[in-house]
Design a protein around this motif. Structure first.
Motif, mmCIF file in Angstrom:
data_model
loop_
_atom_site.group_PDB
_atom_site.id
_atom_site.type_symbol
_atom_site.label_atom_id
_atom_site.label_comp_id
_atom_site.label_asym_id
_atom_site.label_seq_id
_atom_site.Cartn_x
_atom_site.Cartn_y
_atom_site.Cartn_z
ATOM 1 N N ALA A 136 -6.127 2.982 0.080
ATOM 2 C CA ALA A 136 -7.060 3.044 -1.047
ATOM 3 C C ALA A 136 -6.369 3.107 -2.411
ATOM 4 N N ASP A 137 -5.149 3.659 -2.457
ATOM 5 C CA ASP A 137 -4.484 3.862 -3.752
ATOM 6 C C ASP A 137 -3.729 2.644 -4.260
ATOM 7 N N TRP A 138 -3.505 1.642 -3.407
ATOM 8 C CA TRP A 138 -2.620 0.547 -3.784
ATOM 9 C C TRP A 138 -3.268 -0.800 -3.504
ATOM 10 N N LYS A 139 -2.987 -1.750 -4.397
ATOM 11 C CA LYS A 139 -3.496 -3.107 -4.236
ATOM 12 C C LYS A 139 -2.365 -4.091 -4.485
ATOM 13 N N SER A 140 -2.582 -5.314 -4.058
ATOM 14 C CA SER A 140 -1.586 -6.366 -4.271
ATOM 15 C C SER A 140 -1.240 -6.472 -5.750
ATOM 16 N N GLY A 141 0.052 -6.534 -6.033
ATOM 17 C CA GLY A 141 0.532 -6.633 -7.412
ATOM 18 C C GLY A 141 1.001 -5.331 -8.009
ATOM 19 N N ASP A 142 0.640 -4.194 -7.395
ATOM 20 C CA ASP A 142 1.110 -2.895 -7.900
ATOM 21 C C ASP A 142 2.618 -2.765 -7.711
ATOM 22 N N ARG A 143 3.283 -2.178 -8.704
ATOM 23 C CA ARG A 143 4.711 -1.906 -8.576
ATOM 24 C C ARG A 143 4.879 -0.449 -8.172
ATOM 25 N N VAL A 144 5.618 -0.211 -7.102
ATOM 26 C CA VAL A 144 5.712 1.125 -6.516
ATOM 27 C C VAL A 144 7.159 1.513 -6.273
ATOM 28 N N VAL A 145 7.368 2.825 -6.221
ATOM 29 C CA VAL A 145 8.683 3.404 -5.940
ATOM 30 C C VAL A 145 8.556 4.287 -4.708
#
Length: 327
Positions: free
Chosen positions: A76-85
């Motif tokens: 739920a917190d992430w979608k395509s295109g999000d930049r994550v660490v």
């Protein structure tokens, strides 16, 4: 298909090399990330060389850190295109990690890339810098204040130490940096250290109570170094312990704790929940000069990781190693 460093273990022992893998080999997870950069930490060095039983599941893609772009997500917190660490959570130990062009992870493990940093800069920070920030946060929350005196940073030319020196300086502290590399004194002073001392002053067995010197300590070394730093901490001070470069033992006395009221603050970066992780990254974003990262970091290609791991464990690396997994 994607490139990765893969550790395997057979009857003749551990082997490690660069290979090509199919996406179907990725472990379970609800977020798939196209990895841009990773970084080589001390724990990664131990895993790749097999000098400590860091890896607990084979085959394993090492790399406890990564930054990249989400390509698929059912979280739920992430979608395509999000930049994550990602930092820690057993990745590179029990779950495939960052030394690959693709990773599949649990969304609960991820945090957003702070806008203050580029992807490369976030890996110049990596787990080491994030751990340093956790240490500084712990000392400040405990109540250590700049006017109380110098703060000691051990292993100061390492990844944790380098970032800790910079963050403490920004927070207004006078920093004493302990290192075994006398030639790096100018580097440490550029980061903000006002005093540079030889680690030999701390690395051998010492008295259980010593002259009071430090208002606080950030220690990534353990063993005799941690024991001596604790024995030299001022009344009511605190020691943030986060590493074991010298050893896992703590050959110390209870005297500093019961006679000077010194506190030992244990810092875990691997399984830390979201709130302290986000606070640590917020401190990094506000207090760490991105220009300092150029001083701290060197960049290598994915194929150079195995040789760099040997250099790291031999003490021939200063600061941080950023890994461009796409070259």
């Amino acid at each position: 298909m994607f490139s990765a460093i893969l550790i395997e273990k057979g009857d003749s022992g551990q082997t490690v090399g660069r290979t090509t893998l199919d996406e179907s080999a990725l472990p379970e997870g609800d977020v798939t990330v196209e990895v841009e950069y990773s970084t080589l930490n001390y724990k990664d060095g131990l895993a790749i060389t097999g000098k400590s039983p860091v890896v607990r599941k084979f085959p394993m893609v090492p790399g406890i850190d990564l930054v990249g772009v989400v390509s698929e997500s059912s979280h739920a917190d992430w979608k395509s295109g999000d930049r994550v660490v990602l930092n820690g959570w057993g990745v590179g130990e029990t779950h495939w990690g960052g030394f690959a062009q693709r990773a599949r992870l649990k969304g609960d493990w991820l945090v957003p890339l702070p806008s203050a940093f580029t992807p490369r800069q976030s890996m110049a920070i990596g787990t080491a810098g994030y751990t340093a920030s956790l240490c500084v946060d712990a000392l400040v929350k405990f109540g250590v204040r700049p006017e109380q005196g110098e703060v000691l940073v051990t292993g100061a030319t390492g990844g944790v130490g380098s970032v800790a020196v910079a963050l403490l300086t920004k927070a207004g502290f006078k920093v004493a940096a302990a290192t075994g590399k006398a030639s790096e004194a100018d580097y440490l002073k550029e980061l903000g250290a006002v005093t540079v001392l030889d680690r030999a002053e701390l690395s051998e067995k010492g008295k259980p109570m010593q002259k009071e010197r430090w208002a606080g300590v950030v220690d990534s070394v353990g063993s005799f170094t941690l024991a001596n730093a604790t024995a030299q901490t001022r009344y009511g001070g605190a020691v943030a312990a986060c590493g074991l470069a010298q050893g896992m033992d703590f050959p110390a006395s209870v005297a500093p704790f019961i006679l000077r009221g010194v506190s030992l603050l244990g810092i875990d970066s691997v399984m830390a929940p979201a709130a302290p992780r986000l606070a640590a990254w917020a401190r990094l974003a506000s207090d760490l000069d991105p220009a300092a990262l150029e001083l701290i970091a060197e960049e290598i290609a994915l194929g150079d990781v195995i040789d760099a791991a040997e250099r790291l464990l031999a003490g021939k690396v200063r600061g941080r190693i950023v890994v461009d997994v796409n070259r």
